[in-house]
Scaffold this active site. Structure first.
Site, PDB file in Angstrom:
ATOM      1  N   LYS A 110       0.841  -1.210   0.000  1.00 51.91           N
ATOM      2  CA  LYS A 110       0.000   0.000   0.000  1.00 51.91           C
ATOM      3  C   LYS A 110       0.873   1.256   0.000  1.00 51.91           C
ATOM      4  O   LYS A 110       0.651   2.182  -0.778  1.00 51.91           O
ATOM      5  CB  LYS A 110      -0.916   0.016   1.233  1.00 51.91           C
ATOM      6  CG  LYS A 110      -1.942  -1.092   1.269  1.00 51.91           C
ATOM      7  CD  LYS A 110      -2.856  -0.963   2.469  1.00 51.91           C
ATOM      8  CE  LYS A 110      -2.128  -1.147   3.789  1.00 51.91           C
ATOM      9  NZ  LYS A 110      -1.485  -2.453   3.955  1.00 51.91           N
ATOM     10  N   THR A 111       1.846   1.258   0.901  1.00 48.46           N
ATOM     11  CA  THR A 111       2.707   2.436   0.985  1.00 48.46           C
ATOM     12  C   THR A 111       3.505   2.588  -0.306  1.00 48.46           C
ATOM     13  O   THR A 111       3.695   3.690  -0.818  1.00 48.46           O
ATOM     14  CB  THR A 111       3.634   2.310   2.211  1.00 48.46           C
ATOM     15  OG1 THR A 111       2.812   2.169   3.378  1.00 48.46           O
ATOM     16  CG2 THR A 111       4.521   3.520   2.371  1.00 48.46           C
TER      17      THR A 111
ATOM     18  N   ASP B 284      -1.784   7.926   3.818  1.00 46.50           N
ATOM     19  CA  ASP B 284      -1.392   6.555   4.192  1.00 46.50           C
ATOM     20  C   ASP B 284      -2.006   6.235   5.559  1.00 46.50           C
ATOM     21  O   ASP B 284      -2.331   7.150   6.320  1.00 46.50           O
ATOM     22  CB  ASP B 284       0.137   6.457   4.269  1.00 46.50           C
ATOM     23  CG  ASP B 284       0.627   5.008   4.204  1.00 46.50           C
ATOM     24  OD1 ASP B 284      -0.203   4.099   4.026  1.00 46.50           O
ATOM     25  OD2 ASP B 284       1.842   4.785   4.335  1.00 46.50           O
ATOM     26  N   GLU B 285      -2.159   4.953   5.876  1.00 46.25           N
ATOM     27  CA  GLU B 285      -2.671   4.514   7.193  1.00 46.25           C
ATOM     28  C   GLU B 285      -4.019   5.166   7.514  1.00 46.25           C
ATOM     29  O   GLU B 285      -4.255   5.634   8.632  1.00 46.25           O
ATOM     30  CB  GLU B 285      -1.659   4.856   8.313  1.00 46.25           C
ATOM     31  CG  GLU B 285      -0.252   4.347   8.076  1.00 46.25           C
ATOM     32  CD  GLU B 285      -0.052   2.894   8.455  1.00 46.25           C
ATOM     33  OE1 GLU B 285      -1.034   2.236   8.853  1.00 46.25           O
ATOM     34  OE2 GLU B 285       1.091   2.412   8.336  1.00 46.25           O
TER      35      GLU B 285
ATOM     36  N   GLN C 283      -5.554  -3.271  10.749  1.00 44.85           N
ATOM     37  CA  GLN C 283      -4.435  -2.663  11.466  1.00 44.85           C
ATOM     38  C   GLN C 283      -4.844  -1.390  12.193  1.00 44.85           C
ATOM     39  O   GLN C 283      -3.999  -0.557  12.517  1.00 44.85           O
ATOM     40  CB  GLN C 283      -3.301  -2.355  10.498  1.00 44.85           C
ATOM     41  CG  GLN C 283      -2.667  -3.602   9.936  1.00 44.85           C
ATOM     42  CD  GLN C 283      -1.466  -3.264   9.065  1.00 44.85           C
ATOM     43  OE1 GLN C 283      -0.438  -2.834   9.562  1.00 44.85           O
ATOM     44  NE2 GLN C 283      -1.605  -3.446   7.773  1.00 44.85           N
TER      45      GLN C 283
ATOM     46  N   ARG D 284       5.090  -7.457  10.846  1.00 48.81           N
ATOM     47  CA  ARG D 284       6.293  -6.650  10.585  1.00 48.81           C
ATOM     48  C   ARG D 284       7.442  -7.510  10.081  1.00 48.81           C
ATOM     49  O   ARG D 284       8.458  -7.018   9.594  1.00 48.81           O
ATOM     50  CB  ARG D 284       6.785  -5.917  11.857  1.00 48.81           C
ATOM     51  CG  ARG D 284       5.820  -4.946  12.513  1.00 48.81           C
ATOM     52  CD  ARG D 284       5.295  -3.921  11.570  1.00 48.81           C
ATOM     53  NE  ARG D 284       3.979  -4.316  11.074  1.00 48.81           N
ATOM     54  CZ  ARG D 284       3.464  -3.878   9.935  1.00 48.81           C
ATOM     55  NH1 ARG D 284       4.109  -3.049   9.163  1.00 48.81           N
ATOM     56  NH2 ARG D 284       2.280  -4.287   9.532  1.00 48.81           N
TER      57      ARG D 284
HETATM   58  P1  ATP Z   1       1.699  -2.172   5.946  1.00 49.50           P
HETATM   59  O1  ATP Z   1       0.273  -2.615   5.923  1.00 49.50           O
HETATM   60  O2  ATP Z   1       2.489  -2.905   6.952  1.00 49.50           O
HETATM   61  O3  ATP Z   1       1.840  -0.692   5.996  1.00 49.50           O
HETATM   62  P2  ATP Z   1       2.058  -2.014   3.088  1.00 49.50           P
HETATM   63  O4  ATP Z   1       0.843  -2.618   2.491  1.00 49.50           O
HETATM   64  O5  ATP Z   1       2.137  -0.553   3.134  1.00 49.50           O
HETATM   65  O6  ATP Z   1       2.306  -2.639   4.529  1.00 49.50           O
HETATM   66  P3  ATP Z   1       4.630  -1.867   1.841  1.00 49.50           P
HETATM   67  O7  ATP Z   1       5.384  -1.498   3.042  1.00 49.50           O
HETATM   68  O8  ATP Z   1       4.327  -0.850   0.815  1.00 49.50           O
HETATM   69  O9  ATP Z   1       3.283  -2.609   2.283  1.00 49.50           O
HETATM   70  O10 ATP Z   1       5.322  -3.092   1.099  1.00 49.50           O
HETATM   71  C1  ATP Z   1       5.810  -4.220   1.814  1.00 49.50           C
HETATM   72  C2  ATP Z   1       7.105  -4.703   1.167  1.00 49.50           C
HETATM   73  O11 ATP Z   1       6.826  -5.310  -0.069  1.00 49.50           O
HETATM   74  C3  ATP Z   1       8.085  -3.589   0.893  1.00 49.50           C
HETATM   75  O12 ATP Z   1       9.390  -4.030   1.121  1.00 49.50           O
HETATM   76  C4  ATP Z   1       7.829  -3.293  -0.582  1.00 49.50           C
HETATM   77  O13 ATP Z   1       8.944  -2.695  -1.215  1.00 49.50           O
HETATM   78  C5  ATP Z   1       7.559  -4.679  -1.118  1.00 49.50           C
HETATM   79  N1  ATP Z   1       6.716  -4.649  -2.342  1.00 49.50           N
HETATM   80  C6  ATP Z   1       5.454  -4.224  -2.429  1.00 49.50           C
HETATM   81  N2  ATP Z   1       4.980  -4.329  -3.692  1.00 49.50           N
HETATM   82  C7  ATP Z   1       5.979  -4.845  -4.438  1.00 49.50           C
HETATM   83  C8  ATP Z   1       6.132  -5.189  -5.830  1.00 49.50           C
HETATM   84  N3  ATP Z   1       5.143  -5.029  -6.696  1.00 49.50           N
HETATM   85  N4  ATP Z   1       7.320  -5.703  -6.196  1.00 49.50           N
HETATM   86  C9  ATP Z   1       8.312  -5.872  -5.313  1.00 49.50           C
HETATM   87  N5  ATP Z   1       8.250  -5.573  -4.009  1.00 49.50           N
HETATM   88  C10 ATP Z   1       7.099  -5.055  -3.561  1.00 49.50           C
HETATM   89 MG    MG Z   2       2.281   0.805   4.759  1.00 49.32          MG
END
Ligand code: ATP
Ligand code: MG
Length: 662
Positions: free
Chosen positions: A43-44, A235-236, A267, A621
């Site tokens: 997402k981030t 975000d969040e 979350q 995490r």
């Molecule tokens: P959270 O809910 O904990 O905030 P999130 O959904 O925001 O998590 P991110 O932190 O954006 O997730 O991504 C998690 C990990 O996966 C990061 O290391 C990110 O770089 C990697 N990632 C996400 N999408 C891809 C992609 N399409 N290709 C490669 N790596 C990815």
């Molecule tokens: Mg995130």
């Protein structure tokens, strides 16, 4: 479409770096978009690439607003955008709701009745002010009917503000035992609000309240900002409270602004501070044209950790069901559950295992120890220190909360805002024989002199203190300190139009306070080093106002420490939101510690669900290795308490983890 600037990185290959679901969100033209997906699904990353995409399409950086949960998160995301797309990212506004509100209020606070250079009160200042008001209004208390403590009054008020209710409603609903004091509490709150305005100060909640007021009451500012920001990204989103939500909708209320929010209902862990998970559930109702994107791939964790995560959250009933598919291949590590005889052996296990992992070449920065409450980390802190393993702690006393640092900052605050009563009183308390009463008198004298002078020439900063303060009554024994204080204030602004840098100012104040530091505090040398470090850190800070805003925001909102590659991270789970590490230890997983016994005893299903979500945030995490530890006895020798494993552990299906002995 404009091409990249000469020398800027080539436009990234969005399709290669994102999956289809992410790419669709990044490139959407929808005015309102919600990305809802589980932990670690990117997402981030999607939001970061969305910003890069917008810039690549020619949207100027200054028309983009990025709201994140910590200022550090915003910085990191914008650095990433910079590396993807080039320097245009520098003009994007990114930060927490509080810091963006502060930035806007710095320009417009006068419209709300404040004067230039308002001060931000941190929690210490708030407590000091509230303590004085309690003394004033409820001085005579009977033992049988004690009056609530200043901290409790502040929590009540903050909860009211952040849940969008009146304090009376909050009192009746959440603090019924205090209703008998309602009248006095009302007087105190009224006085508290008045004093803040008089001293030209806002507390942390006021930043949001005033921001919403500014936007709703002043159409010209609202229209200006709606015109300016073409894209608002959040975000969040699951942890926004009513004020933050209101701020978003006012900023996006025009006909042009695009809004994209990302979040995960599973979350949501800040309802105790007024966050409303309903905002995410209601998004499509509020914005009927909203496009909703779901991401079902997890990139962060190995499959075994993902299975634990899914099992952890499956215990909750109220949730959007999300199925996450792992992208990563399995590794040789099964998640480990580690019972230890007591908290000391638990900490020894953690330290020993970290030592082994670092010996195998895993750097400290890839390892985190997470816990529900700050004090759970004490044994681990001691054990890591004993083993010479460096760590940084994101949940403890922070740099700017330390008394000696606050003493220095008080001088600079008073310089910037002469009506800052908190700062003045803090300085007066360093003089000999000055108690509450004489400090109060000195303050009255100081204020009267400043007001008279500022009224005749409001734009000219104060100078000539000695002359100005001639009439102020100061106890005889404090006179030499008073004179020296006035001389330092003078030296801080040596001539009309000459501004010292914040670093130079800190050096001057450090000299002034040297004797006080020696007499008032233990470990003088370390404290001296802190102040030295402060002036080093300030070397590139352009103005005093920038510095003071940063101090207030840093010491309050997020506990951000600059990264150090070798350091293991110790953090509360709340502070670990959005982050990831190769190896994660979750400690103190005993029933009664996590979930907390108060929640268990209250028997409130909603609160218990929030604890479960907190556990979910903790385990999600981890990228490669996960250790879940608990002490069978908590406490040392005769004062210990038997503690069964947490229900979060006992309800995990067998076969998802291995049991290790410590
Ligand atoms: P959270 O809910 O904990 O905030 P999130 O959904 O925001 O998590 P991110 O932190 O954006 O997730 O991504 C998690 C990990 O996966 C990061 O290391 C990110 O770089 C990697 N990632 C996400 N999408 C891809 C992609 N399409 N290709 C490669 N790596 C990815
Ligand atoms: Mg995130």
């Amino acid at each position: 479409m404009p091409g990249p600037l000469p020398g800027a990185p080539a436009v990234p290959d969005f399709a290669a770096e994102l999956n289809d679901e992410q790419l669709a969100a990044v490139q959407t033209h929808a005015r309102h978009a919600l990305v809802i997906a589980g932990a670690g699904s990117g997402k981030t990353r999607t939001l970061t690439y969305r910003v890069a995409w917008l810039l690549s399409q020619g949207v100027p950086g200054w028309r983009v607003l990025l709201l994140t949960f910590t200022n550090k998160a915003a910085r990191e995301m914008l650095e990433r955008v910079g590396s993807l797309i080039g320097p245009e990212s520098g003009s994007i506004w990114g930060g927490t709701f509080h810091s963006i509100a502060n930035r806007i209020l710095r320009r417009h606070a006068e419209m709300l009745g404040y004067r230039q250079g308002f001060t931000i009160l941190d929690s210490d200042d708030q407590r000091a002010l509230m303590r004085r008001l309690v003394k004033l209004h409820a001085g005579k208390q009977s033992k049988a009917n004690p009056f609530p403590k200043p901290e409790v009054l502040l929590s009540l008020l903050s909860l009211a503000v952040n849940t969008g209710r009146t304090w009376e409603e909050t009192l009746a609903a959440d603090y019924p035992q205090l209703c008998k004091h309602e009248e006095t509490i009302g007087q105190i709150y009224a006085d508290y609000a008045r004093r803040k305005v008089e001293t030209n100060a806002m507390d942390f909640d006021d930043l949001l309240v005033n921001m919403v007021r500014l936007l709703s009451e002043h159409e010209e500012v609202r229209l200006h900002l709606q015109e300016r920001f073409l894209h608002v990204l959040v975000d969040e989103y699951q942890d926004t409270n009513v004020l933050q939500e209101r701020m978003i909708s006012l900023l996006c209320g025009g006909s042009r602004t695009h809004l994209m929010v990302v979040g995960d209902d599973a979350q949501s862990i800040y309802s105790w501070r007024g966050a409303r998970v309903d905002h995410i559930f209601d998004f499509s109702r509020r914005y009927p044209d909203a496009e909703v994107f779901k991401i079902e791939t997890n990139y962060r964790s190995v499959p075994a950790i993902l299975e634990i995560s899914n099992a952890a959250i499956a215990q909750n009933e109220r949730q959007f069901l999300k199925v996450l598919r792992p992208v990563r291949a399995a590794n040789k590590w099964m998640p480990a559950v580690v019972p230890a005889p007591d908290n000391r052996t638990e900490a020894q296990f953690v330290a020993r295992r970290i030592d082994e992992l670092m010996g195998q070449g895993i750097p400290g920065k890839d390892i985190a120890v997470l816990y529900r409450a700050h004090f759970h980390s004490l044994d681990v802190q001691m054990e890591l220190t004993r083993c010479h393993i460096p760590f940084r702690i994101t949940s403890g006393l922070r740099f700017f909360e330390q008394a000696h640092v606050k003493d220095v900052v008080a001088y600079l605050r008073l310089l910037s805002n002469p009506r800052d009563e908190m700062a003045f009183r803090r300085i007066a308390a360093t003089f000999p024989r000055v108690g509450e009463v004489s400090a109060g008198k000195m303050w009255q004298g100081w204020l009267a002199a400043c007001e008279a002078r500022l009224q005749s020439a409001p734009e000219v900063p104060l100078r000539g203190y000695e002359e100005l303060m001639r009439g102020v009554s100061v106890p005889a024994l404090a006179r030499p300190n008073w004179q020296s204080f006035l001389a330092t204030m003078e030296a801080l602004r040596p001539e009309e139009g000459v501004e010292l840098t914040p670093a130079e100012m800190v050096r001057l104040v450090q000299k002034e306070l040297d004797a006080w530091f020696r007499s008032a505090y233990d470990n003088y040398d370390e404290r001296w080093e802190d102040i030295e470090q402060l002036s080093r850190t300030l070397a590139d800070m352009p103005s005093l106002e920038d510095f003071l805003s940063q101090v207030a925001l840093l010491s309050e909102a997020d506990r951000e420490v600059e990264p150090d590659d070798d350091c293991v991270t110790l953090s509360t789970i709340h502070q670990a939101k959005g982050l990831e590490w190769k190896v994660v230890f979750v400690i103190f997983l005993g029933e009664g510690m996590f979930p907390h016994y108060r929640v268990i005893n209250a028997g409130d299903a909603r609160e218990l669900e929030e604890e479960t979500r907190l556990f979910y945030v903790a385990v999600t995490r981890a990228q490669d290795q996960l250790y879940l530890t608990y002490p069978r006895y908590n406490g040392h020798s005769y004062d210990s308490m038997y503690c069964p494993p947490s229900r979060f552990l006992t309800s995990l299906p067998q076969g998802l983890f291995e049991v290790w002995s410590e």
